[in-house]
Design a protein around this motif. Structure first.
Motif, PDB file in Angstrom:
ATOM      1  N   ILE A 146       7.006  -9.180  -6.123  1.00  0.00           N
ATOM      2  CA  ILE A 146       5.935  -8.237  -6.457  1.00  0.00           C
ATOM      3  C   ILE A 146       6.460  -6.811  -6.477  1.00  0.00           C
ATOM      4  O   ILE A 146       6.166  -6.029  -7.387  1.00  0.00           O
ATOM      5  CB  ILE A 146       4.771  -8.365  -5.442  1.00  0.00           C
ATOM      6  N   VAL A 147       7.270  -6.480  -5.458  1.00  0.00           N
ATOM      7  CA  VAL A 147       7.864  -5.134  -5.397  1.00  0.00           C
ATOM      8  C   VAL A 147       8.764  -4.902  -6.615  1.00  0.00           C
ATOM      9  O   VAL A 147       8.745  -3.824  -7.225  1.00  0.00           O
ATOM     10  CB  VAL A 147       8.669  -4.960  -4.091  1.00  0.00           C
ATOM     11  N   ALA A 148       9.537  -5.926  -6.983  1.00  0.00           N
ATOM     12  CA  ALA A 148      10.424  -5.810  -8.154  1.00  0.00           C
ATOM     13  C   ALA A 148       9.626  -5.556  -9.420  1.00  0.00           C
ATOM     14  O   ALA A 148      10.012  -4.740 -10.277  1.00  0.00           O
ATOM     15  CB  ALA A 148      11.268  -7.071  -8.306  1.00  0.00           C
ATOM     16  N   ARG A 149       8.484  -6.238  -9.547  1.00  0.00           N
ATOM     17  CA  ARG A 149       7.638  -6.048 -10.725  1.00  0.00           C
ATOM     18  C   ARG A 149       7.093  -4.618 -10.784  1.00  0.00           C
ATOM     19  O   ARG A 149       7.083  -3.981 -11.846  1.00  0.00           O
ATOM     20  CB  ARG A 149       6.487  -7.048 -10.692  1.00  0.00           C
ATOM     21  N   GLU A 150       6.635  -4.109  -9.614  1.00  0.00           N
ATOM     22  CA  GLU A 150       6.098  -2.754  -9.561  1.00  0.00           C
ATOM     23  C   GLU A 150       7.190  -1.713  -9.852  1.00  0.00           C
ATOM     24  O   GLU A 150       6.967  -0.753 -10.595  1.00  0.00           O
ATOM     25  CB  GLU A 150       5.471  -2.482  -8.186  1.00  0.00           C
TER      26      GLU A 150
ATOM     27  N   LYS B  92      12.439   6.301  -1.335  1.00  0.00           N
ATOM     28  CA  LYS B  92      11.427   6.004  -0.311  1.00  0.00           C
ATOM     29  C   LYS B  92      11.206   4.499  -0.159  1.00  0.00           C
ATOM     30  O   LYS B  92      10.855   4.027   0.925  1.00  0.00           O
ATOM     31  CB  LYS B  92      10.119   6.714  -0.651  1.00  0.00           C
ATOM     32  N   THR B  93      11.426   3.741  -1.236  1.00  0.00           N
ATOM     33  CA  THR B  93      11.297   2.285  -1.162  1.00  0.00           C
ATOM     34  C   THR B  93      12.307   1.704  -0.185  1.00  0.00           C
ATOM     35  O   THR B  93      12.031   0.713   0.503  1.00  0.00           O
ATOM     36  CB  THR B  93      11.477   1.653  -2.559  1.00  0.00           C
ATOM     37  N   LEU B  94      13.479   2.293  -0.110  1.00  0.00           N
ATOM     38  CA  LEU B  94      14.507   1.833   0.830  1.00  0.00           C
ATOM     39  C   LEU B  94      14.008   1.884   2.271  1.00  0.00           C
ATOM     40  O   LEU B  94      14.378   1.044   3.094  1.00  0.00           O
ATOM     41  CB  LEU B  94      15.774   2.693   0.706  1.00  0.00           C
ATOM     42  N   ALA B  95      13.210   2.891   2.581  1.00  0.00           N
ATOM     43  CA  ALA B  95      12.710   3.036   3.950  1.00  0.00           C
ATOM     44  C   ALA B  95      11.507   2.135   4.219  1.00  0.00           C
ATOM     45  O   ALA B  95      11.298   1.689   5.350  1.00  0.00           O
ATOM     46  CB  ALA B  95      12.334   4.495   4.206  1.00  0.00           C
ATOM     47  N   ILE B  96      10.739   1.833   3.163  1.00  0.00           N
ATOM     48  CA  ILE B  96       9.494   1.062   3.340  1.00  0.00           C
ATOM     49  C   ILE B  96       9.749  -0.442   3.382  1.00  0.00           C
ATOM     50  O   ILE B  96       9.198  -1.161   4.226  1.00  0.00           O
ATOM     51  CB  ILE B  96       8.510   1.392   2.202  1.00  0.00           C
ATOM     52  N   LEU B  97      10.585  -0.950   2.478  1.00  0.00           N
ATOM     53  CA  LEU B  97      10.728  -2.392   2.311  1.00  0.00           C
ATOM     54  C   LEU B  97      11.239  -3.118   3.560  1.00  0.00           C
ATOM     55  O   LEU B  97      10.720  -4.199   3.896  1.00  0.00           O
ATOM     56  CB  LEU B  97      11.645  -2.676   1.107  1.00  0.00           C
ATOM     57  N   PRO B  98      12.228  -2.607   4.285  1.00  0.00           N
ATOM     58  CA  PRO B  98      12.689  -3.330   5.482  1.00  0.00           C
ATOM     59  C   PRO B  98      11.591  -3.568   6.511  1.00  0.00           C
ATOM     60  O   PRO B  98      11.612  -4.567   7.245  1.00  0.00           O
ATOM     61  CB  PRO B  98      13.780  -2.408   6.046  1.00  0.00           C
ATOM     62  N   GLN B  99      10.606  -2.669   6.579  1.00  0.00           N
ATOM     63  CA  GLN B  99       9.544  -2.787   7.582  1.00  0.00           C
ATOM     64  C   GLN B  99       8.634  -3.984   7.328  1.00  0.00           C
ATOM     65  O   GLN B  99       7.872  -4.391   8.212  1.00  0.00           O
ATOM     66  CB  GLN B  99       8.707  -1.498   7.600  1.00  0.00           C
TER      67      GLN B  99
ATOM     68  N   TYR C 282       0.836  -1.205   0.000  1.00  0.00           N
ATOM     69  CA  TYR C 282       0.000   0.000   0.000  1.00  0.00           C
ATOM     70  C   TYR C 282       0.870   1.255   0.000  1.00  0.00           C
ATOM     71  O   TYR C 282       0.617   2.207  -0.762  1.00  0.00           O
ATOM     72  CB  TYR C 282      -0.912  -0.008   1.229  1.00  0.00           C
ATOM     73  N   ASP C 283       1.907   1.257   0.840  1.00  0.00           N
ATOM     74  CA  ASP C 283       2.795   2.424   0.926  1.00  0.00           C
ATOM     75  C   ASP C 283       3.544   2.660  -0.384  1.00  0.00           C
ATOM     76  O   ASP C 283       3.753   3.807  -0.802  1.00  0.00           O
ATOM     77  CB  ASP C 283       3.798   2.249   2.066  1.00  0.00           C
ATOM     78  N   LEU C 284       3.931   1.557  -1.046  1.00  0.00           N
ATOM     79  CA  LEU C 284       4.638   1.695  -2.327  1.00  0.00           C
ATOM     80  C   LEU C 284       3.726   2.297  -3.399  1.00  0.00           C
ATOM     81  O   LEU C 284       4.148   3.163  -4.175  1.00  0.00           O
ATOM     82  CB  LEU C 284       5.161   0.341  -2.795  1.00  0.00           C
TER      83      LEU C 284
END
Length: 369
Positions: A117-121, A38-45, A19-21
């Motif tokens: 999924i993140v990689a695809r987006e 911003k993805t760097l900050a979101i993905l680890p969580q 959702y955040d991405l």
């Protein structure tokens, strides 16, 4: 907390990550740099151990990484790309906690799926950014072409307006000179007028070539003969400035189909450009050589050389590094136009403090002749 609660908690983190991405994609207004940062900050969580997770994203050789990524061992790697087009990678890893440096963490199957999924987006974002960049480049090229067309029309008008009065000035000056009834001072003044007129005529020729007002006359041309004729007049003029011009001509050089006047213009412009770079004397080497289906004409100098940012602009019309009044900025753009009209190409290399080399490659045949 039982296993069901733990799994539910992990799924909630993953959904929040997605959702955040999707949210930052809209907030960043398709700014790829902002999205990746911003993805760097979101993905680890979204990982099992968010306090230990580190991320590195590489896109088109540009690297984005969290602070502790270099301390990770055996990170999970997922490729970024669309079809056969590869953009880069996403890597996620865990750095070992201070109390247990030998601890190992295994990624869950769900975490692997999430990263895919993140990689695809992200790949979609990268593709969209590339399309937008290409669009902007095309728009800039169109604007540049329109400006050049306008400048070409303006140049043609100026050249035609100047040609007639200049021809009269030169003609009358030469008639006065031929009378032979001038004292030393008047004779010197007339000589200056003739030289200034001839110089101005050369500038007009450049303008006319630049604006495509002088049609090519293709004939069998001997480049060696052109080089010898041009150097005969130039060499004597610059010996007093400590400039030595060396010619290395291939004795077996074949004829090419070209416009002799325009080929002379190419050589004069390249030599003039080299002379301006020799502020304290030096050497210019003019070489001709056959290269398979092409003939090469090289002008190499031992001058000041060019910085990379200057090298990128040298063929732009009216761009000049010379002081005001010492150059029109048309020389190299005219050279490029002539060479491209002859289906040839120019190779340029330069080192600051050591000099520059311009190599013109011209095909032996024009339009199947």
């Amino acid at each position: 907390m039982n296993s069901t609660d733990i799994k539910l908690k992990e799924r909630v983190k993953e959904l929040k990550c997605l959702y955040d991405l999707s949210k930052i994609a809209w907030e960043a207004d398709n700014d790829l740099n902002a999205i990746l940062t911003k993805t760097l900050a979101i993905l680890p969580q979204a990982m099992q151990y968010p306090d230990l997770a580190e991320v590195c994203i590489v896109v088109n050789e540009t690297r984005y990484a969290t602070k502790g990524f270099s301390k990770c061992h055996q990170p999970m790697t997922t490729a970024l790309g669309m079809g056969k087009k590869k953009y880069g990678t996403i890597q996620i890893g865990y750095r070992a906690p201070l109390k247990s440096k030998k601890a190992k963490y295994v990624f869950l199957a769900e975490e692997n799926n999430l990263v895919r999924i993140v990689a695809r987006e992200l790949s979609l974002f990268v593709k969209r950014a590339a399309i937008e960049e290409d669009k902007q480049k095309l728009e800039m090229q169109l604007q540049h072409s329109e400006r050049l067309a306008f400048v070409g029309e303006l140049s043609a008008g100026i050249a035609h307006e100047l040609n007639e009065p200049l021809g009269r000035i030169l003609g009358f000056a030469q008639l006065i000179q031929k009378t032979g009834a001038l004292d030393e001072q008047n004779g010197s003044d007339i000589e200056r007028i003739i030289k200034a007129s001839l110089y101005t005529r050369e500038i007009i020729k450049k303008l006319m070539i630049f604006s495509r007002q002088m049609p090519r006359q293709i004939n069998a041309v001997n480049l060696n003969a052109i080089v010898s004729n041009i150097l005969y007049f130039i060499d004597i003029r610059f010996q007093s400035r400590g400039i030595k011009i060396v010619k290395k001509l291939d004795p077996h050089l074949p004829l090419i189909q070209a416009d002799e006047v325009q080929m002379s213009q190419v050589l004069v412009n390249l030599i003039t450009n080299a002379i301006h770079s020799l502020t304290h004397g030096g050497q210019i080497t003019v070489t001709t050589k056959r290269k398979k289906d092409h003939v090469g004409l090289t002008v190499k100098d031992t001058g000041t050389g060019m910085l990379p940012e200057v090298r990128k602009k040298i063929f732009e019309p009216f761009y000049s590094t010379k002081p005001v009044g010492q150059g029109t900025g048309l020389g190299l753009s005219v050279v490029l136009g002539i060479v491209e009209d002859h289906k040839g190409k120019i190779l340029v290399s330069s080192t600051v403090g050591k000099g520059s080399k311009f190599e013109v490659l011209l095909p032996l045949k024009q339009n199947g002749k």
